[in-house]
Design a protein around this motif. Structure first.
Motif, PDB file in Angstrom:
ATOM      1  N   ARG A 250     128.736 -15.013  64.562  1.00 63.25           N
ATOM      2  CA  ARG A 250     127.528 -15.766  64.932  1.00 63.25           C
ATOM      3  C   ARG A 250     127.910 -17.209  65.243  1.00 63.25           C
ATOM      4  O   ARG A 250     128.579 -17.850  64.436  1.00 63.25           O
ATOM      5  CB  ARG A 250     126.519 -15.693  63.805  1.00 63.25           C
TER       6      ARG A 250
ATOM      7  N   GLN B  71     126.529 -21.101  67.189  1.00 65.24           N
ATOM      8  CA  GLN B  71     125.377 -21.915  67.557  1.00 65.24           C
ATOM      9  C   GLN B  71     125.254 -22.039  69.083  1.00 65.24           C
ATOM     10  O   GLN B  71     126.260 -22.178  69.780  1.00 65.24           O
ATOM     11  CB  GLN B  71     125.504 -23.318  66.959  1.00 65.24           C
ATOM     12  N   GLN B  72     124.021 -22.019  69.544  1.00 64.41           N
ATOM     13  CA  GLN B  72     123.743 -22.181  70.967  1.00 64.41           C
ATOM     14  C   GLN B  72     124.186 -23.568  71.435  1.00 64.41           C
ATOM     15  O   GLN B  72     124.036 -24.557  70.706  1.00 64.41           O
ATOM     16  CB  GLN B  72     122.242 -22.002  71.207  1.00 64.41           C
TER      17      GLN B  72
ATOM     18  N   LYS C 101     127.055 -24.919  71.636  1.00 67.50           N
ATOM     19  CA  LYS C 101     128.229 -25.483  70.968  1.00 67.50           C
ATOM     20  C   LYS C 101     129.433 -24.639  71.364  1.00 67.50           C
ATOM     21  O   LYS C 101     129.588 -23.506  70.884  1.00 67.50           O
ATOM     22  CB  LYS C 101     128.056 -25.501  69.453  1.00 67.50           C
TER      23      LYS C 101
ATOM     24  N   PRO D 165     120.394 -17.578  73.576  1.00 65.88           N
ATOM     25  CA  PRO D 165     120.658 -16.788  72.371  1.00 65.88           C
ATOM     26  C   PRO D 165     120.792 -15.299  72.681  1.00 65.88           C
ATOM     27  O   PRO D 165     120.331 -14.818  73.703  1.00 65.88           O
ATOM     28  CB  PRO D 165     119.436 -17.062  71.491  1.00 65.88           C
TER      29      PRO D 165
ATOM     30  N   VAL E  19     124.953 -15.358  69.737  1.00 67.84           N
ATOM     31  CA  VAL E  19     124.509 -16.744  69.822  1.00 67.84           C
ATOM     32  C   VAL E  19     123.172 -16.869  69.099  1.00 67.84           C
ATOM     33  O   VAL E  19     122.242 -16.105  69.356  1.00 67.84           O
ATOM     34  CB  VAL E  19     124.355 -17.186  71.300  1.00 67.84           C
TER      35      VAL E  19
ATOM     36  N   ARG F 269     120.125 -19.769  67.537  1.00 66.38           N
ATOM     37  CA  ARG F 269     119.563 -21.115  67.787  1.00 66.38           C
ATOM     38  C   ARG F 269     119.851 -22.030  66.634  1.00 66.38           C
ATOM     39  O   ARG F 269     119.975 -21.737  65.539  1.00 66.38           O
ATOM     40  CB  ARG F 269     118.070 -21.041  68.015  1.00 66.38           C
TER      41      ARG F 269
END
Length: 126
Positions: A39, A41-42, A44, A98, A124, A126
């Protein structure tokens, strides 16, 4: 006499075939060909590093390496990788939206087979 001539020709033919069949080549020895980011982060960027060794007998030259979409940037060695040397290809993924993703990096080179495919995946959030 005919028998000796026949076996002589067969021996020469076998030697010619075995010599022409041998061709020195570059050869990728990948540590891994896929990477799971899990997982992320969007918006990044994350980078996967794919390490390889030239296990062939001639210099390995990468002509091009590209991601399957504009969201994946690729950095690869521009100089030849000599036999026995180790190098890396880096794939940087920058997620705009995402959700799950599964992308590829296509590597074109003079290595045996010509094209290698690397895989990155993850989700991805949020």
């Amino acid at each position: 006499m005919k028998r000796i001539l026949f076996f002589g020709v067969m021996l020469l033919l076998a030697a010619a075939v075995s010599t022409s069949a041998y061709r020195a080549a570059a050869l990728f020895g990948w540590m891994q060909t896929s990477h799971d980011f899990g997982r992320i982060q969007q918006s990044k960027p994350v980078t996967a590093t794919f390490e390889f060794t030239n296990k062939g007998e001639v210099p390995l030259v990468i002509a091009n390496a590209r991601g399957s979409c504009g969201c994946t940037g690729v950095d690869y060695p521009k100089a030849a990788v000599m036999p026995g040397q180790t190098s890396t290809i880096k794939a940087t993924f920058n997620a705009a939206s995402p959700g799950a993703f599964n992308k590829t990096v296509t590597v074109e080179s003079n290595a045996e087979g010509g094209i290698a495919t690397l895989h990155i995946k993850g989700e991805v959030i949020r």
